[in-house]
Design a protein around this motif. Structure first.
Motif, PDB file in Angstrom:
ATOM      1  N   VAL A 168       0.789  -1.193   0.021  1.00 45.87           N
ATOM      2  CA  VAL A 168      -0.168  -0.087   0.174  1.00 45.87           C
ATOM      3  C   VAL A 168       0.992   1.184  -0.079  1.00 45.87           C
ATOM      4  O   VAL A 168       2.114   1.222   0.427  1.00 45.87           O
ATOM      5  N   LYS A 169       0.256   2.622  -0.279  1.00 51.09           N
ATOM      6  CA  LYS A 169       1.094   3.505  -0.327  1.00 51.09           C
ATOM      7  C   LYS A 169       1.395   4.242   1.050  1.00 51.09           C
ATOM      8  O   LYS A 169       2.283   4.907   1.431  1.00 51.09           O
ATOM      9  N   ASN A 170       0.313   3.895   2.059  1.00 49.43           N
ATOM     10  CA  ASN A 170       0.353   4.579   3.230  1.00 49.43           C
ATOM     11  C   ASN A 170       0.074   3.348   4.468  1.00 49.43           C
ATOM     12  O   ASN A 170      -1.049   2.982   4.822  1.00 49.43           O
ATOM     13  N   TYR A 171       1.096   2.884   5.099  1.00 45.84           N
ATOM     14  CA  TYR A 171       1.260   1.937   6.121  1.00 45.84           C
ATOM     15  C   TYR A 171       0.348   2.164   7.111  1.00 45.84           C
ATOM     16  O   TYR A 171      -0.224   1.275   7.860  1.00 45.84           O
ATOM     17  N   GLU A 172       0.240   3.366   7.324  1.00 47.09           N
ATOM     18  CA  GLU A 172      -0.211   3.842   8.777  1.00 47.09           C
ATOM     19  C   GLU A 172      -1.941   3.562   8.656  1.00 47.09           C
ATOM     20  O   GLU A 172      -2.535   3.447   9.855  1.00 47.09           O
ATOM     21  N   ARG A 173      -2.312   3.704   7.675  1.00 42.80           N
ATOM     22  CA  ARG A 173      -3.993   3.351   7.365  1.00 42.80           C
ATOM     23  C   ARG A 173      -4.273   1.864   7.622  1.00 42.80           C
ATOM     24  O   ARG A 173      -5.547   1.846   7.888  1.00 42.80           O
ATOM     25  N   LEU A 176      -0.957  -3.447   9.188  1.00 44.74           N
ATOM     26  CA  LEU A 176      -0.053  -4.414   8.636  1.00 44.74           C
ATOM     27  C   LEU A 176       1.269  -4.350   9.521  1.00 44.74           C
ATOM     28  O   LEU A 176       2.222  -4.103   8.979  1.00 44.74           O
ATOM     29  N   ALA A 177       1.118  -4.438  10.790  1.00 43.28           N
ATOM     30  CA  ALA A 177       1.894  -4.497  11.840  1.00 43.28           C
ATOM     31  C   ALA A 177       3.244  -5.412  11.563  1.00 43.28           C
ATOM     32  O   ALA A 177       4.294  -5.414  12.174  1.00 43.28           O
ATOM     33  N   GLY A 178       2.804  -6.544  10.952  1.00 46.30           N
ATOM     34  CA  GLY A 178       3.820  -7.816  10.429  1.00 46.30           C
ATOM     35  C   GLY A 178       4.844  -7.314   9.582  1.00 46.30           C
ATOM     36  O   GLY A 178       6.145  -8.011   9.310  1.00 46.30           O
ATOM     37  N   PHE A 179       4.804  -6.098   8.988  1.00 47.16           N
ATOM     38  CA  PHE A 179       5.549  -5.309   8.102  1.00 47.16           C
ATOM     39  C   PHE A 179       6.365  -4.237   8.521  1.00 47.16           C
ATOM     40  O   PHE A 179       5.662  -3.538   8.970  1.00 47.16           O
ATOM     41  N   SER A 180       7.517  -3.983   8.353  1.00 46.81           N
ATOM     42  CA  SER A 180       8.296  -2.701   8.679  1.00 46.81           C
ATOM     43  C   SER A 180       8.244  -1.804   7.352  1.00 46.81           C
ATOM     44  O   SER A 180       8.855  -2.258   6.394  1.00 46.81           O
ATOM     45  N   GLU A 181       7.346  -0.704   7.545  1.00 53.14           N
ATOM     46  CA  GLU A 181       7.208   0.448   6.417  1.00 53.14           C
ATOM     47  C   GLU A 181       8.607   0.836   6.207  1.00 53.14           C
ATOM     48  O   GLU A 181       9.031   1.028   5.022  1.00 53.14           O
ATOM     49  N   GLU A 182       9.182   1.092   7.026  1.00 56.25           N
ATOM     50  CA  GLU A 182      10.763   1.472   6.928  1.00 56.25           C
ATOM     51  C   GLU A 182      11.551   0.745   5.930  1.00 56.25           C
ATOM     52  O   GLU A 182      12.482   1.037   5.166  1.00 56.25           O
ATOM     53  N   ALA A 183      11.530  -0.495   6.449  1.00 53.57           N
ATOM     54  CA  ALA A 183      12.420  -1.562   5.750  1.00 53.57           C
ATOM     55  C   ALA A 183      11.791  -1.727   4.293  1.00 53.57           C
ATOM     56  O   ALA A 183      12.701  -1.959   3.410  1.00 53.57           O
ATOM     57  N   LYS A 184      10.569  -1.782   4.015  1.00 52.06           N
ATOM     58  CA  LYS A 184      10.060  -1.830   2.790  1.00 52.06           C
ATOM     59  C   LYS A 184      10.513  -0.681   2.013  1.00 52.06           C
ATOM     60  O   LYS A 184      10.875  -0.905   0.789  1.00 52.06           O
TER      61      LYS A 184
END
Length: 212
Positions: A168-173, A176-184
């Motif tokens: 997704v474009k905005n992980y905060e919405r 999806l806590a199993g994924f690190s948006e920073e790492a992505k």
């Protein structure tokens, strides 16, 4: 003019798989070959209906005889000079739309007399996958058993995989806590433009191969 058909089996018109397919098309056109993208999610069709019309004695066909929105695409593929499939990976497999499309494409190729696979013509093939997994950790089965059918009927395909793509474009919405948006984001910054360039190059190389 030579032509390459690109089959986009992803649901989102402006996301990973669509972007990869568009870049392939750009590469194809860069050397004067026509490229057409067919988006499966825009079409109303079903998988193989087991009507067996493609197996009738004296009227056997290696193009599906069931008429619906997929019919013109299957007929165009039969006349094409190259073929590209693109799909995100869901639960380790291509999308349901891609799988049902491949049923319709490949079942008419199969002879129940000698179990050979015969397409209307041989052509170069590229299989694209976009996925959450990384090269070291993923559960993708790719195109699975359908890749065998493609290889037997059309020739050994090339592969292009975009790993660890944004979901997704905005992980905060989203939950999806199993994924690190920073790492992505870091992976995307390091690899995405390279993935797109590989798609462009693959389209160009396929066109050059077709043109000889």
């Amino acid at each position: 003019m030579k032509k390459i058909m690109i089959i986009d089996g992803g649901p989102r018109k402006n996301f990973n798989t669509a972007a990869m397919c568009e870049k392939v098309a750009e590469g194809v056109r860069s050397v004067g070959v026509e490229a057409e993208i067919a988006r499966l999610y825009d079409m109303d069709y079903k998988g193989c209906m087991s009507c067996m019309a493609c197996k009738i004695k004296g009227k056997a066909s290696n193009i599906c005889k069931f008429k619906d929105a997929l019919t013109p695409i299957l007929e165009e593929i039969a006349q094409a000079d190259g073929l590209v499939f693109g799909s995100p990976i869901y639960f380790g497999d291509v999308t349901g739309q891609m799988r049902t499309f491949l049923e319709r494409l490949a079942f008419p190729w199969l002879s129940y007399n000698d179990y050979s696979m015969t397409a209307p013509k041989k052509m170069p093939v590229l299989l694209i996958e976009t996925m959450n997994g990384t090269p070291e950790r993923n559960n993708s089965q790719g195109y699975g058993s359908m890749e065998f059918c493609i290889s037997a009927a059309l020739g050994q395909p090339e592969h292009l995989i975009a790993y660890n793509t944004y979901q997704v474009k905005n992980y905060e919405r989203y939950e999806l806590a199993g994924f690190s948006e920073e790492a992505k984001r870091q992976w995307r910054d390091e690899h995405w433009e390279e993935d797109l360039q590989k798609a462009y190059d693959a389209g160009k190389q396929m066109s050059e191969k077709i043109l000889g």
